[in-house]
Design a protein around this motif. Sequence first.
Motif, PDB file in Angstrom:
ATOM      1  N   ASP A 169      31.755  56.536  40.850  1.00 56.92           N
ATOM      2  CA  ASP A 169      32.911  57.340  41.165  1.00 56.92           C
ATOM      3  C   ASP A 169      33.740  56.257  41.926  1.00 56.92           C
ATOM      4  N   GLU A 170      33.221  54.828  42.278  1.00 57.34           N
ATOM      5  CA  GLU A 170      34.117  54.162  43.107  1.00 57.34           C
ATOM      6  C   GLU A 170      34.651  53.196  42.326  1.00 57.34           C
ATOM      7  N   GLU A 171      35.687  52.663  42.532  1.00 59.42           N
ATOM      8  CA  GLU A 171      36.572  51.637  41.614  1.00 59.42           C
ATOM      9  C   GLU A 171      35.670  50.374  41.905  1.00 59.42           C
ATOM     10  N   GLY A 172      35.441  49.743  43.088  1.00 55.53           N
ATOM     11  CA  GLY A 172      34.812  48.583  43.443  1.00 55.53           C
ATOM     12  C   GLY A 172      33.281  48.578  42.849  1.00 55.53           C
ATOM     13  N   SER A 173      32.688  49.710  42.945  1.00 60.25           N
ATOM     14  CA  SER A 173      31.284  49.840  42.155  1.00 60.25           C
ATOM     15  C   SER A 173      31.378  49.368  40.665  1.00 60.25           C
ATOM     16  N   ARG A 174      32.373  50.136  39.989  1.00 65.33           N
ATOM     17  CA  ARG A 174      32.408  50.124  38.653  1.00 65.33           C
ATOM     18  C   ARG A 174      32.953  48.467  38.275  1.00 65.33           C
ATOM     19  N   GLN A 175      33.929  47.832  39.081  1.00 65.39           N
ATOM     20  CA  GLN A 175      34.318  46.778  38.698  1.00 65.39           C
ATOM     21  C   GLN A 175      33.250  45.356  38.876  1.00 65.39           C
ATOM     22  N   GLY A 176      32.486  45.727  39.912  1.00 65.72           N
ATOM     23  CA  GLY A 176      31.547  44.771  40.227  1.00 65.72           C
ATOM     24  C   GLY A 176      30.538  44.719  39.197  1.00 65.72           C
ATOM     25  N   ALA A 177      30.156  46.051  38.748  1.00 62.12           N
ATOM     26  CA  ALA A 177      29.098  46.072  37.467  1.00 62.12           C
ATOM     27  C   ALA A 177      29.782  45.485  36.510  1.00 62.12           C
ATOM     28  N   VAL A 178      30.926  45.667  36.122  1.00 64.15           N
ATOM     29  CA  VAL A 178      31.423  45.087  34.781  1.00 64.15           C
ATOM     30  C   VAL A 178      31.403  43.403  34.991  1.00 64.15           C
ATOM     31  N   GLN A 179      31.771  42.995  36.153  1.00 60.89           N
ATOM     32  CA  GLN A 179      31.869  41.605  36.347  1.00 60.89           C
ATOM     33  C   GLN A 179      30.406  41.068  36.185  1.00 60.89           C
ATOM     34  N   HIS A 214      29.789  31.271  40.033  1.00 58.16           N
ATOM     35  CA  HIS A 214      29.417  31.928  41.201  1.00 58.16           C
ATOM     36  C   HIS A 214      30.137  33.291  41.576  1.00 58.16           C
ATOM     37  N   PHE A 215      31.354  33.356  40.803  1.00 63.57           N
ATOM     38  CA  PHE A 215      32.449  34.372  41.280  1.00 63.57           C
ATOM     39  C   PHE A 215      31.891  35.737  41.198  1.00 63.57           C
ATOM     40  N   TRP A 216      30.963  36.137  40.268  1.00 65.52           N
ATOM     41  CA  TRP A 216      30.518  37.548  40.036  1.00 65.52           C
ATOM     42  C   TRP A 216      29.541  37.812  41.114  1.00 65.52           C
ATOM     43  N   LEU A 217      28.963  37.044  41.862  1.00 61.89           N
ATOM     44  CA  LEU A 217      27.819  37.404  42.891  1.00 61.89           C
ATOM     45  C   LEU A 217      28.555  38.502  43.865  1.00 61.89           C
ATOM     46  N   PRO A 218      29.769  37.920  44.599  1.00 63.26           N
ATOM     47  CA  PRO A 218      30.185  38.953  45.692  1.00 63.26           C
ATOM     48  C   PRO A 218      30.573  40.280  45.134  1.00 63.26           C
ATOM     49  N   GLY A 219      30.962  40.499  43.928  1.00 60.88           N
ATOM     50  CA  GLY A 219      31.436  41.651  43.331  1.00 60.88           C
ATOM     51  C   GLY A 219      30.058  42.632  43.252  1.00 60.88           C
ATOM     52  N   ALA A 220      28.992  42.046  43.074  1.00 60.12           N
ATOM     53  CA  ALA A 220      27.711  42.726  42.895  1.00 60.12           C
ATOM     54  C   ALA A 220      27.225  43.337  44.292  1.00 60.12           C
ATOM     55  N   MET A 221      27.926  43.102  45.319  1.00 63.04           N
ATOM     56  CA  MET A 221      27.573  43.466  46.675  1.00 63.04           C
ATOM     57  C   MET A 221      28.101  44.976  46.908  1.00 63.04           C
ATOM     58  N   GLY A 258      40.501  32.930  45.836  1.00 64.58           N
ATOM     59  CA  GLY A 258      38.914  33.011  46.061  1.00 64.58           C
ATOM     60  C   GLY A 258      38.348  33.298  44.692  1.00 64.58           C
ATOM     61  N   PRO A 259      36.841  33.295  44.586  1.00 66.51           N
ATOM     62  CA  PRO A 259      36.224  33.604  43.553  1.00 66.51           C
ATOM     63  C   PRO A 259      36.540  35.061  43.187  1.00 66.51           C
ATOM     64  N   LYS A 260      36.883  35.891  44.114  1.00 65.85           N
ATOM     65  CA  LYS A 260      37.078  37.350  43.564  1.00 65.85           C
ATOM     66  C   LYS A 260      38.339  37.474  42.564  1.00 65.85           C
ATOM     67  N   VAL A 261      39.185  36.669  42.962  1.00 67.41           N
ATOM     68  CA  VAL A 261      40.454  36.674  42.021  1.00 67.41           C
ATOM     69  C   VAL A 261      40.247  36.200  40.413  1.00 67.41           C
ATOM     70  N   ALA A 262      39.270  35.174  40.445  1.00 68.24           N
ATOM     71  CA  ALA A 262      38.778  34.665  39.195  1.00 68.24           C
ATOM     72  C   ALA A 262      37.905  35.827  38.588  1.00 68.24           C
ATOM     73  N   ALA A 263      37.039  36.665  39.157  1.00 62.10           N
ATOM     74  CA  ALA A 263      36.239  37.706  38.814  1.00 62.10           C
ATOM     75  C   ALA A 263      37.231  38.809  38.281  1.00 62.10           C
ATOM     76  N   GLU A 264      38.222  39.023  39.131  1.00 65.19           N
ATOM     77  CA  GLU A 264      38.990  40.402  38.763  1.00 65.19           C
ATOM     78  C   GLU A 264      39.829  40.154  37.601  1.00 65.19           C
ATOM     79  N   THR A 265      40.276  38.626  37.406  1.00 58.49           N
ATOM     80  CA  THR A 265      41.077  38.465  36.126  1.00 58.49           C
ATOM     81  C   THR A 265      40.044  38.205  34.938  1.00 58.49           C
ATOM     82  N   LEU A 266      39.020  37.705  35.247  1.00 59.85           N
ATOM     83  CA  LEU A 266      38.051  37.795  34.011  1.00 59.85           C
ATOM     84  C   LEU A 266      37.818  39.276  33.522  1.00 59.85           C
ATOM     85  N   SER A 267      37.448  40.076  34.326  1.00 56.43           N
ATOM     86  CA  SER A 267      37.120  41.561  34.127  1.00 56.43           C
ATOM     87  C   SER A 267      38.144  42.277  33.361  1.00 56.43           C
ATOM     88  N   ASN A 268      39.337  42.087  34.260  1.00 59.61           N
ATOM     89  CA  ASN A 268      40.781  42.812  33.895  1.00 59.61           C
ATOM     90  C   ASN A 268      41.001  42.196  32.493  1.00 59.61           C
TER      91      ASN A 268
END
Length: 772
Positions: free
Chosen positions: A149-159, A224-231, A526-536
């Motif tokens: 139910d949290e956006e960050g959790s869903r986005q990290g899982a997708v990445q 390496h960019f997907w690992l912080p999202g998995a947090m 940072g890598p978060k931008v790359a991860a978000e760009t990839l998933s979006n």
Amino acid sequence: MTETLIAIIVLPFCLALIALVVPLRWAGAVALLAPAGVFGMAVRYWPVVAAGSTRIVPIGGLPDLFSLNLRVDQLGIFFVLLTAGIGLATVQYARGYFGEKSSRLFWSALLAFMGAMIGLALADSLILLFVFWEVTTITSFLLIGMHFDEEGSRQGAVQSFLVTGAGGLALLAGIALIGGRAGTFDLSTLAAQKETILADPMHRIGLALMLLGALTKSAQFPFHFWLPGAMAAPTPVSAFLHSAAMVKAGILLIGRLLPVFGESELWLPVLTTVGLASYVITGWLALRATDLKELLAFSTAGFLGLITAFYGYAGRDGSSAEFLHILNHATYKAALFFLVGWLDKASGTRDLGLLESQRWWSRSRPAAVLFGIGTLAMAGLPMTLGFMSKEEFYEIVMGGKFERLTPALVAVIVGSSLMVAYSLKIFIGVFLGSHVPSAEQGVPPEKRSSWLLIVPGILLTVQVVGGLAPHWLLSEVLSPGHEWPASPAIWHYVDALLVISLVSYAAGLVLFLGWHVARQMPGVPGPKVAAETLSNGTITLAEWWTRVAQEGGHPRYLSVILLTFVAAGILGLGYGGASLADLVGPWGPDSFVGLIPALMIVTAAVFLLVLRRRIAKLIMLTVAGYGTVVVYMIYQAPDLALTQILTEAVALILLLLIFRQLPDLGPDPRSNRQKVVHGTVSALVGLTLAGLTWGAASHSPSERAGAEHLRLSESQKLGENVVNVILTDFRAVDTLGEIVVLALAALGVVVLYRAKGRANRIKERAAQERGS
């Protein structure tokens, strides 16, 4: 042994199912049984495998295709014990961390994740290894996205799913390429054939694909960019994922590939370049991070880069210190994640920007001591196992001599300095602030489980023992037979290794002191931008493709499938060097006789388009089918002709029974545009099929079709009728699949028929009620 190994793999999955149905208050206790049982069953193999014994346990599989063999060796049992040991700590910690707020799905997914990692460690078959590899991807997706139910959790899982899933596809392609050319998918057999494999130039592509899978899984640069999202995952999951599972799976795969590809010309440059680049880049990102879990995530990618580079050098030098590096990282990293979970509970935050003004040393001395040991181990300071690991790596990079500075040695010194800097940043930032934090913030001490500190304390005991008595731990327990230093790590010889260590400590201190300036530098993508760009981007592409290809309606679905077939057919012809000129030529032994069935089929096809009644169309389809029967008879294939006759007869009867229940076709509702599109697709498919058929029939084969099947049927005495032998022996799995498809289709017909009868009864009942 076979039964025990199967029990080791199956136990976590069985308990995962049980955890789904037992009362929630018992689910955590049930989860404890899995790692405890696995550890108890596997630990008795350690003395044998540590002495160098390796045993392949045959499990079977599909003969002549692949096996499902298991492997009992030091690396596999080490990972089983590591996964079970850290898993036991994780489950007990999670029981205290969640209390009554856990869920059955969490315990079940965690146990399945654990079971997949254990199966991965014991697999000798690359096919079996890939299956467990993908199970880790799916279960980690569930665990990271647990708070869906949290956006960050869903986005990290997708990445994480996108990156590791793509790596899994690359791994599968590499396995197919290497296994297909070597004729086996078993690691043990591949290692025995390594000279033949390395002599094949195609091994470079297969190796690159498999390493791509490993590097994406272990979050190595540039993945390496997907690992912080998995947090976004709960803290116990993060600890397990970083210390003994998921990211460690990539390291395990590299260790499995070492005996086969260690002498390849790609091995050393690729692994050392990627590994050391990850070590430095993620170290810098860790120094900039302010979220403690994100900082630890980047440091994980960095240390795994160090192990990746170690495996690159191990292919050259044959070092066996892998167990030292992996155990060192697993113990201190799991402990630090657990301690961050405690801090999050105690303070209500894990943001260093808020914590650096607080003095948690005055609030909890035991936590400060444990944090201190963990950060000392991460920085590689003496009196910890981390010091031994770092020294061992320095030695292998230098090749035993300190002759000159090399780019690799410079990268190691820079990366180690960054590790020292962000280790200081954690400890000083959390415990040596200016004021004592309020007792009212966070969860009150009486409501915090004592296991949140006991579990990391147990894990850090390994670090202390390894630091004070490394010779006993390394030579007697971890890797008997390896030549380890006899002196304790608290004292060190004055040599090049000590000089490098002192330089890295001093540089790390300077970096830490300059951190306050560096963190005020303008932000960079940072890598978060790359991860978000990839998933979006991936989600946008998926939505567009869904609108284009899956908008609804069978004509569109069928068109996509058929156009894919057309593209594949054209690509196949082009790859084979065929041209339109090649398709011009005589067809078969007597093209005039062949015109008779061709005329039947073409006439039936034309009437199929013109006639409007279903029954009439069905008869035209049957006429076309019997035209094919004539083709088989002309070219002397009576078995195929008989099969086609039976197929046409059965299909005709079944379809007549079905059409009997359907209404008559009305006027064609399609627009002229739709008719043109459908006609174009049909014409393309027809032309492609005609071209393929004509090309195949107008060229003399180098060998008669089926000659190999005839030879095998006679030599193995499988039967005199080669068509039957092909259906029941050579293509038994295909035949089974076709039977399953027919059975499912028959079931579907029955369900539709019964549903129609039920609908009619409901209508009749409703009509009677209205009438009454």
